[in-house]
Design an enzyme around this catalytic site. Structure first.
Site, mmCIF file in Angstrom:
data_model
loop_
_atom_site.group_PDB
_atom_site.id
_atom_site.type_symbol
_atom_site.label_atom_id
_atom_site.label_comp_id
_atom_site.label_asym_id
_atom_site.label_seq_id
_atom_site.Cartn_x
_atom_site.Cartn_y
_atom_site.Cartn_z
ATOM 1 N N GLU A 1 4.615 27.694 -18.825
ATOM 2 C CA GLU A 1 4.961 27.115 -19.770
ATOM 3 C C GLU A 1 6.397 27.538 -20.359
ATOM 4 O O GLU A 1 6.775 28.222 -20.182
ATOM 5 C CB GLU A 1 3.595 27.179 -20.954
ATOM 6 C CG GLU A 1 3.720 28.614 -21.292
ATOM 7 C CD GLU A 1 3.500 28.951 -22.772
ATOM 8 O OE1 GLU A 1 4.013 28.157 -23.649
ATOM 9 O OE2 GLU A 1 2.023 29.428 -23.116
ATOM 10 N N ASP A 44 -8.361 23.601 -37.983
ATOM 11 C CA ASP A 44 -7.340 23.983 -37.099
ATOM 12 C C ASP A 44 -7.844 24.561 -36.114
ATOM 13 O O ASP A 44 -8.381 25.498 -35.795
ATOM 14 C CB ASP A 44 -6.574 24.901 -37.940
ATOM 15 C CG ASP A 44 -5.307 25.249 -37.260
ATOM 16 O OD1 ASP A 44 -4.951 24.483 -36.204
ATOM 17 O OD2 ASP A 44 -4.398 25.863 -37.719
ATOM 18 N N ASP A 48 -5.320 22.740 -26.873
ATOM 19 C CA ASP A 48 -5.190 23.336 -25.753
ATOM 20 C C ASP A 48 -6.785 23.179 -25.025
ATOM 21 O O ASP A 48 -6.894 22.998 -23.806
ATOM 22 C CB ASP A 48 -4.960 24.806 -25.588
ATOM 23 C CG ASP A 48 -3.613 25.069 -25.981
ATOM 24 O OD1 ASP A 48 -2.720 23.999 -26.054
ATOM 25 O OD2 ASP A 48 -3.341 26.322 -26.022
ATOM 26 N N LYS A 106 -5.587 34.551 -28.101
ATOM 27 C CA LYS A 106 -4.833 35.677 -28.981
ATOM 28 C C LYS A 106 -5.656 36.026 -29.968
ATOM 29 O O LYS A 106 -6.701 35.207 -30.626
ATOM 30 C CB LYS A 106 -3.541 35.132 -29.917
ATOM 31 C CG LYS A 106 -2.388 34.282 -28.870
ATOM 32 C CD LYS A 106 -1.331 34.109 -29.719
ATOM 33 C CE LYS A 106 -0.280 33.319 -28.422
ATOM 34 N NZ LYS A 106 -0.543 32.338 -27.420
#
Length: 303
Positions: A23, A136, A140, A157
């Protein structure tokens, strides 16, 4: 909207060779200059060392490209105000002739359009803390559910709601396996505390899973590749940085696409730059594993 595939990448795909997508958001938004360009080139070098062709994905002048040249990488690394593009943003970047750095979602989408089946990144996006109120949730997850790409990452994360993200992946039917582990990694941390049902014990076994995924005609899959425990961020320092980052989010009202860059920046400040070094190790570690899986897949299929 057409996708431009670099000649080297197209040639490798045509002969059944090993190709790994990478990416570009980490180049424009994930790392400071000049670390961003240096790491992008190092990740591509590692992919080549392991016998695969790197295909960094991005948008240059409105044209989605699978396989960026060094000049393209420099553009994304050094130009100011490069947009961060998820899949939904691609038509607008094309219409405006804009450059853009692709997120995990957009990279997976474009890589699959070109026929690339393995993709290495740092961490997957996921369900943000407080998503019950904010809604939210990273695109992905939905993209991975419908796009036939195997994503090698260090989990999600740790700034996200990890259990909720795993629940969302299960609901979306996305297969998730650890690489030589049954504990889901937490990006900076080797173990997020969440268990996994499946573990892939070798690159060859992972390649067989990728081939089976294609045979079944389903969406993508996640290969969660933790850092060795000795290379993770100190858990006590991690917790301190996380608390500070979440407090900063609330005080600053940061939302949407700005959340992850804000928190990564706060982590760098709170850890004296150590989180940046861990981030680099994660990206290179995943690039190496993805290349080995791609090479094993090519051998399995006679490429």
């Amino acid at each position: 909207m057409g996708v431009e595939v670099r000649e080297e990448v197209a040639g490798a795909l045509a002969r059944g060779g090993a190709v790994v997508a990478l990416e570009s958001t980490l180049i424009s938004h994930g790392l400071p200059r000049p670390d961003n360009l240096a790491l992008a080139l190092e990740a591509e070098g590692i992919v080549r060392e392991e016998g695969a062709v790197p295909a960094t994905v991005g948008v240059i002048g409105g044209v989605p490209r699978v396989g960026l040249g060094e000049g393209d990488l420099e553009t994304l690394a050094y130009e100011d105000d490069i947009p961060k593009l998820s899949t939904r943003d691609l038509p607008f970047a094309s219409a405006k002739g804009s450059h853009g750095a692709t997120t995990v979602a957009a990279t997976a989408f474009l890589a699959a359009r070109a026929g690339v089946r393995i993709f290495a990144t740092g961490g997957l996006g996921g369900v943000h803390r407080g998503a019950r109120d904010s809604w939210d949730v990273s695109a992905d997850l939905a993209e991975l559910a419908r796009t036939p790409v195997a994503v090698v990452c260090a989990g999600v994360k740790s700034i996200l709601d990890v259990p909720a993200t795993l629940e969302a992946l299960e609901t979306l039917g996305v297969p998730v396996a650890g690489f030589r582990t049954t504990r889901f990694p937490g990006f900076y941390l080797t173990n997020s505390g969440c268990p996994l049902d499946w573990s892939l014990e070798s690159e060859e076994e992972a390649a067989r899973a990728v081939r089976a995924l294609g045979d079944l005609g389903t969406g993508g899959m996640l290969v969660a590749n933790p850092l060795p425990e000795a290379e993770q961020l100190d858990p006590v320092l991690h917790e301190k940085a996380l608390r500070s980052g979440l407090e900063g989010l609330r005080e600053g009202g940061v939302r949407g696409k700005e959340v992850t860059p804000f928190l990564l920046s706060r982590f760098r400040e709170e850890t004296g730059g150590e989180s940046l070094e861990v981030n680099k190790r994660i990206i290179l570690n995943n690039a190496r594993l993805a290349a080995r899986i791609a090479a094993a897949l090519a051998a399995l299929e006679g490429g």
